[in-house]
Design a protein around this motif. Structure first.
Motif, short mmCIF file in Angstrom:
data_model
loop_
_atom_site.label_atom_id
_atom_site.label_comp_id
_atom_site.label_asym_id
_atom_site.label_seq_id
_atom_site.Cartn_x
_atom_site.Cartn_y
_atom_site.Cartn_z
N MET A 1 25.71 8.16 -6.53
CA MET A 1 24.95 9.39 -6.26
C MET A 1 23.76 9.10 -5.36
SD MET A 1 24.80 11.11 -10.05
CE MET A 1 23.76 12.40 -9.44
N ARG A 2 23.43 10.00 -4.47
CA ARG A 2 22.34 9.77 -3.53
C ARG A 2 21.01 9.74 -4.24
NH1 ARG A 2 22.92 13.72 1.46
NH2 ARG A 2 21.53 12.20 2.42
N GLU A 3 20.89 10.52 -5.32
CA GLU A 3 19.62 10.54 -6.06
C GLU A 3 19.29 9.18 -6.65
OE1 GLU A 3 17.48 12.79 -9.80
OE2 GLU A 3 19.46 13.41 -9.12
N GLU A 4 20.32 8.56 -7.30
CA GLU A 4 20.08 7.26 -7.91
C GLU A 4 19.76 6.20 -6.86
OE1 GLU A 4 21.52 9.69 -10.84
OE2 GLU A 4 22.89 9.05 -9.27
N ALA A 5 20.41 6.31 -5.67
CA ALA A 5 20.17 5.32 -4.62
C ALA A 5 18.73 5.33 -4.18
CB ALA A 5 21.09 5.59 -3.43
N THR A 6 18.16 6.52 -4.03
CA THR A 6 16.76 6.64 -3.63
C THR A 6 15.85 6.05 -4.70
OG1 THR A 6 17.30 8.66 -2.47
CG2 THR A 6 14.98 8.26 -2.89
N LEU A 7 16.15 6.39 -5.96
CA LEU A 7 15.29 5.91 -7.04
C LEU A 7 15.36 4.40 -7.18
CD1 LEU A 7 16.04 8.72 -9.60
CD2 LEU A 7 13.78 8.14 -8.72
N GLN A 8 16.53 3.85 -6.90
CA GLN A 8 16.66 2.41 -7.03
C GLN A 8 15.81 1.71 -5.97
OE1 GLN A 8 20.70 1.15 -7.03
NE2 GLN A 8 20.22 -0.97 -7.51
N ALA A 9 15.72 2.31 -4.77
CA ALA A 9 14.96 1.68 -3.70
C ALA A 9 13.47 1.94 -3.85
CB ALA A 9 15.46 2.19 -2.35
N GLY A 10 13.09 3.21 -4.04
CA GLY A 10 11.68 3.58 -4.04
C GLY A 10 10.82 2.85 -5.04
N PRO A 11 11.08 2.99 -6.36
CA PRO A 11 10.25 2.33 -7.36
C PRO A 11 10.22 0.81 -7.23
CG PRO A 11 11.53 4.07 -8.37
CD PRO A 11 12.04 3.92 -6.98
N ALA A 12 11.33 0.20 -6.79
CA ALA A 12 11.34 -1.26 -6.61
C ALA A 12 10.36 -1.67 -5.52
CB ALA A 12 12.75 -1.73 -6.27
N GLN A 13 10.31 -0.90 -4.42
CA GLN A 13 9.36 -1.20 -3.35
C GLN A 13 7.93 -0.98 -3.82
OE1 GLN A 13 10.23 0.48 0.55
NE2 GLN A 13 12.38 0.68 -0.03
N VAL A 14 7.71 0.09 -4.57
CA VAL A 14 6.37 0.36 -5.10
C VAL A 14 5.89 -0.81 -5.94
CG1 VAL A 14 5.05 1.80 -6.70
CG2 VAL A 14 6.60 2.87 -5.07
N ALA A 15 6.74 -1.28 -6.86
CA ALA A 15 6.36 -2.38 -7.74
C ALA A 15 6.02 -3.63 -6.94
CB ALA A 15 7.50 -2.67 -8.72
N ALA A 16 6.86 -3.96 -5.95
CA ALA A 16 6.64 -5.17 -5.16
C ALA A 16 5.33 -5.07 -4.37
CB ALA A 16 7.82 -5.40 -4.22
N ARG A 17 5.07 -3.90 -3.79
CA ARG A 17 3.86 -3.74 -2.99
C ARG A 17 2.60 -3.71 -3.85
NH1 ARG A 17 5.35 1.12 1.09
NH2 ARG A 17 3.18 0.80 1.74
N LEU A 18 2.69 -3.12 -5.04
CA LEU A 18 1.53 -3.13 -5.94
C LEU A 18 1.23 -4.54 -6.44
CD1 LEU A 18 2.12 0.07 -8.11
CD2 LEU A 18 0.18 -0.35 -6.60
N ASP A 19 2.28 -5.29 -6.79
CA ASP A 19 2.07 -6.61 -7.37
C ASP A 19 1.62 -7.65 -6.35
OD1 ASP A 19 2.59 -5.76 -9.92
OD2 ASP A 19 4.69 -6.37 -9.93
N ARG A 20 1.82 -7.41 -5.05
CA ARG A 20 1.36 -8.38 -4.05
C ARG A 20 -0.11 -8.18 -3.70
NH1 ARG A 20 2.04 -7.39 2.10
NH2 ARG A 20 1.48 -5.20 2.29
N LEU A 21 -0.69 -7.05 -4.14
CA LEU A 21 -2.07 -6.74 -3.80
C LEU A 21 -3.06 -7.63 -4.53
CD1 LEU A 21 -1.98 -2.82 -3.98
CD2 LEU A 21 -2.38 -4.15 -1.89
N PRO A 22 -4.20 -7.96 -3.90
CA PRO A 22 -5.35 -8.47 -4.66
C PRO A 22 -6.06 -7.30 -5.32
CG PRO A 22 -5.95 -8.26 -2.37
CD PRO A 22 -4.48 -7.86 -2.45
N ILE A 23 -7.06 -7.58 -6.12
CA ILE A 23 -7.87 -6.50 -6.67
C ILE A 23 -8.80 -5.97 -5.58
CG2 ILE A 23 -9.73 -5.95 -8.29
CD1 ILE A 23 -7.05 -6.03 -9.62
N THR A 24 -8.71 -4.66 -5.32
CA THR A 24 -9.50 -4.03 -4.26
C THR A 24 -10.65 -3.22 -4.84
OG1 THR A 24 -8.20 -1.99 -4.25
CG2 THR A 24 -7.35 -3.82 -2.92
#
Length: 480
Positions: A1-24
């Protein structure tokens, strides 16, 4: 399903980008703002204990009426936690946090103007609806926002700010209750100070950004992208690729879509339900019952308020002590160790008779209890998936409010009949069961991304009713 495909990509990218950040700077501002909001949560909760005897005197309340005044705020907290947790998963962490603070401040102001016991009970109940959800909402918000390697430490800093509210209300009560500044009874000033503080926190709302994890989990990827880019710019990092992916459109949820917990997460929820039913006895039980225990030992109201204020300094001290421990020790084992230490300190406090022993035992109890508290607040937000984090925390945490509401009706007569030694034996037994519960059933979580902690448990994805998808895209079973 296209909905699941988007969800699989979006939150995974969010998590990776949040976790690579220093404390701002944005992270720190959010932590301080949340900490100040929680300051008045603690202020309100512990005000119930320090004012119990005072309000009984003011309104000539009997034992049942005094228990009702003490319990009314906790009953409101229970309802507020249950409702607001679900709303936070649907409408966002930020808006629900601000709404909770506004409700508390408004009805604390009403409480200050109470002319009789029924009005005071109603005001305390409604203020409780606002103040109750703040802790679980703060847990979900900070867990969502903070990078994995800083999650425990900075959540502990927010709670260290908050626990300054405990000795503050103790000292304020000690200073204000015997006098009437400007002709207004001291207890009314305590309510006014709480209301004023709540409104001041609302003025800092610009420092609270919405959780990118939550935004992505509900399909608002463009907004999640804006927040992430703001954080990355503030950290001086190059921008990551946008959340949108070429093979899938921005998510639009199917009408009737709903998330639900997997069997593994339901077992975690059951573990936390047992935990919260009992931790209210140990953590809030001490704050609520300590002044009454001291009065039962023969100390005057003024002296018991002074002893409470001194022992309450253990709350921020213990919270501060948790900061170097909370990332170095696995949190589940930190919870187990501190629960057992609370059992020992509680027994010492219950049996103590001289002033020095009472103060030392009380200070030790409150200090250890806040290492315990900070560890479990971080931990409970780590072990549930984003789509249901606030709901799961809210439902399980609400049970501690039920316990806190029942305590005055059960523990006050229990104290009068059996004495403080037996009362704290019950507290010690509750804390021992907690240690076994978390030690045997709890997963490990330190330093791991939220997605990693939850994926082995079969983290769910939103989909049409009857069709749930795990984090890896597999489909467990189709519900009839």
């Amino acid at each position: 399903m296209r909905e699941e495909a988007t969800l699989q990509a979006g939150p995974a990218q969010v998590a990776a980008r949040l976790d690579r950040l220093p404390i701002t700077r944005r992270h720190r501002a959010g932590v301080v703002t949340v900490g100040l909001g929680l300051f008045f949560d603690m202020y309100e909760i512990f005000m119930s204990g320090v004012l119990g005897a005072v309000l009984a005197d003011e309104f000539r309340l009997g034992r049942t009426a005094t228990s009702t005044v003490l319990a009314s705020a906790f009953i409101g907290m229970f309802l507020g936690v249950v409702v607001m947790g679900q709303l936070a998963d649907r409408f966002g962490r930020r808006v629900c946090l601000l709404a909770s603070i506004g409700i508390y401040a408004t009805f604390s102001l009403v409480g200050a103007a109470s002319v009789n016991a029924p009005m005071l009970i109603a005001a305390r109940f409604l203020a409780g609806i606002g103040i109750g959800p703040e802790l679980p909402l703060a847990d979900a918000y900070l867990s969502d926002l903070l990078p994995a390697r800083f999650r425990g430490r900075y959540t502990a800093w927010a709670y260290t700010v908050s626990f300054l509210g405990v000795p503050t209300v103790g000292l304020m009560a000690h200073w204000l209750v015997p006098v009437s500044p400007l002709g207004l009874a001291g207890w009314r000033w305590l309510f006014l100070i709480g209301a004023a503080g709540g409104f001041c926190v609302l003025l800092l709302r610009r420092h609270l950004i919405e959780s990118p994890r939550w935004l992505a989990s509900v399909g608002r990827t463009e907004e999640a992208e804006r927040v992430l880019r703001d954080l990355e710019d503030g950290a001086g990092l190059p921008r990551s690729p946008a959340l949108s992916v070429p093979h899938a459109p921005v998510t639009r949820h199917t009408p009737g879509a709903r998330p639900s917990l997997t069997p593994a997460h339901r077992r975690r929820a059951a573990m936390m339900a047992v935990f919260h039913l009992l931790q209210g006895i140990g953590f809030y039980g001490f704050g609520t019952m300590a002044p009454l225990v001291l009065a039962a030992k023969g100390f005057s109201i003024v002296h018991s308020l002074l002893f409470s204020a001194v022992t309450f300094f253990g709350y921020p001290l213990g919270s501060l002590a948790s900061i170097p421990l909370i990332e170095r020790m696995e949190r589940k084992y930190l919870i187990v160790g501190t629960a057992l230490a609370m059992a020992g300190a509680g027994l010492a406090f219950g049996h103590a008779q001289d002033k020095v022993t009472i103060m030392v035992a009380g200070l030790c109890y409150t200090a250890v209890s806040n290492v315990f508290s900070n560890a479990y607040h971080v931990y409970q937000a780590e072990i549930f998936p984003t789509a249901l984090r606030a709901t799961a925390i809210g439902w399980t945490y609400s049970l501690s409010r039920v316990t806190s509401a029942v305590m005055p009706f059960a523990m006050v007569p229990f104290l009068n009949r059996f004495g403080s030694g037996t009362l704290f034996a019950v507290v010690a037994a509750a804390m021992t069961v907690i240690a076994v519960d978390i030690g045997v059933l709890g997963p490990t979580a330190n330093g791991r991304s939220l997605e990693e902690v939850n994926e082995p448990a079969g983290a769910i994805r939103r989909s049409t009713p009857g069709h749930e998808h795990r984090a890896d895209g597999s489909r467990p079973r189709i519900r009839p």
